[in-house]
Design a protein around this motif. Structure first.
Motif, mmCIF file in Angstrom:
data_model
loop_
_atom_site.group_PDB
_atom_site.id
_atom_site.type_symbol
_atom_site.label_atom_id
_atom_site.label_comp_id
_atom_site.label_asym_id
_atom_site.label_seq_id
_atom_site.Cartn_x
_atom_site.Cartn_y
_atom_site.Cartn_z
ATOM 1 N N LYS A 12 13.189 28.481 -1.426
ATOM 2 C CA LYS A 12 13.818 29.847 -1.285
ATOM 3 C C LYS A 12 14.289 29.577 -0.299
ATOM 4 C CE LYS A 12 11.167 31.854 -4.416
ATOM 5 N NZ LYS A 12 11.648 32.385 -5.802
ATOM 6 N N LYS A 13 15.720 30.627 0.039
ATOM 7 C CA LYS A 13 16.997 30.796 1.298
ATOM 8 C C LYS A 13 16.632 31.675 1.719
ATOM 9 C CE LYS A 13 21.440 30.108 2.809
ATOM 10 N NZ LYS A 13 22.540 30.432 2.590
ATOM 11 N N VAL A 105 13.931 36.360 1.367
ATOM 12 C CA VAL A 105 14.328 35.284 0.398
ATOM 13 C C VAL A 105 15.211 35.601 -0.531
ATOM 14 C CG1 VAL A 105 12.101 34.704 1.729
ATOM 15 C CG2 VAL A 105 12.197 35.352 -1.163
ATOM 16 N N GLU A 106 16.170 34.446 -0.943
ATOM 17 C CA GLU A 106 17.044 35.218 -2.536
ATOM 18 C C GLU A 106 16.051 35.258 -4.167
ATOM 19 O OE1 GLU A 106 17.652 29.859 -2.708
ATOM 20 O OE2 GLU A 106 19.578 31.190 -2.338
#
Length: 106
Positions: A12-13, A105-106
């Motif tokens: 996750k980014k 988070v994305e």
């Protein structure tokens, strides 16, 4: 809601940091549990009454942490730390504090 003690979430980014958040619970141990724990202390062994109180307080603090993260628009909490304190004249109250960084988070 992802809740983790690490500062990253693999795969996750982190898109946005929403700030440090806390979940606190102060829980009193009732008279009956206190007597049962006293007997356990005298005879030895584990105190199931205190253990269950501690587990409930920790779960409530984490739920509070998640709710506060959600309130600031986060979908995850990273770097979670849980602290325990004993309060009150007779030490019959426990405080559980969960803290972490609310993130998107994305």
């Amino acid at each position: 809601m992802i809740v983790t003690t690490t500062n990253i979430i693999e795969g996750k980014k982190i898109l946005e940091y929403r700030g440090i958040i806390f979940g606190e619970v102060i829980s009193g141990v009732d008279f009956v549990k206190d007597i049962a724990a006293g007997l356990t202390n005298f005879f030895g062994g584990r105190s199931k009454s205190y253990e269950s109180e501690l587990i409930q307080a920790r779960e409530q603090a984490l739920r509070e942490l998640e709710n506060r993260a959600s309130n600031v628009g986060a979908n995850a909490v990273i770097g979670v730390d849980i602290d325990y304190e004993v309060l009150g004249q007779g030490g019959n109250m426990i405080m559980v504090t969960a803290s972490g960084t609310a993130v998107v988070v994305e």
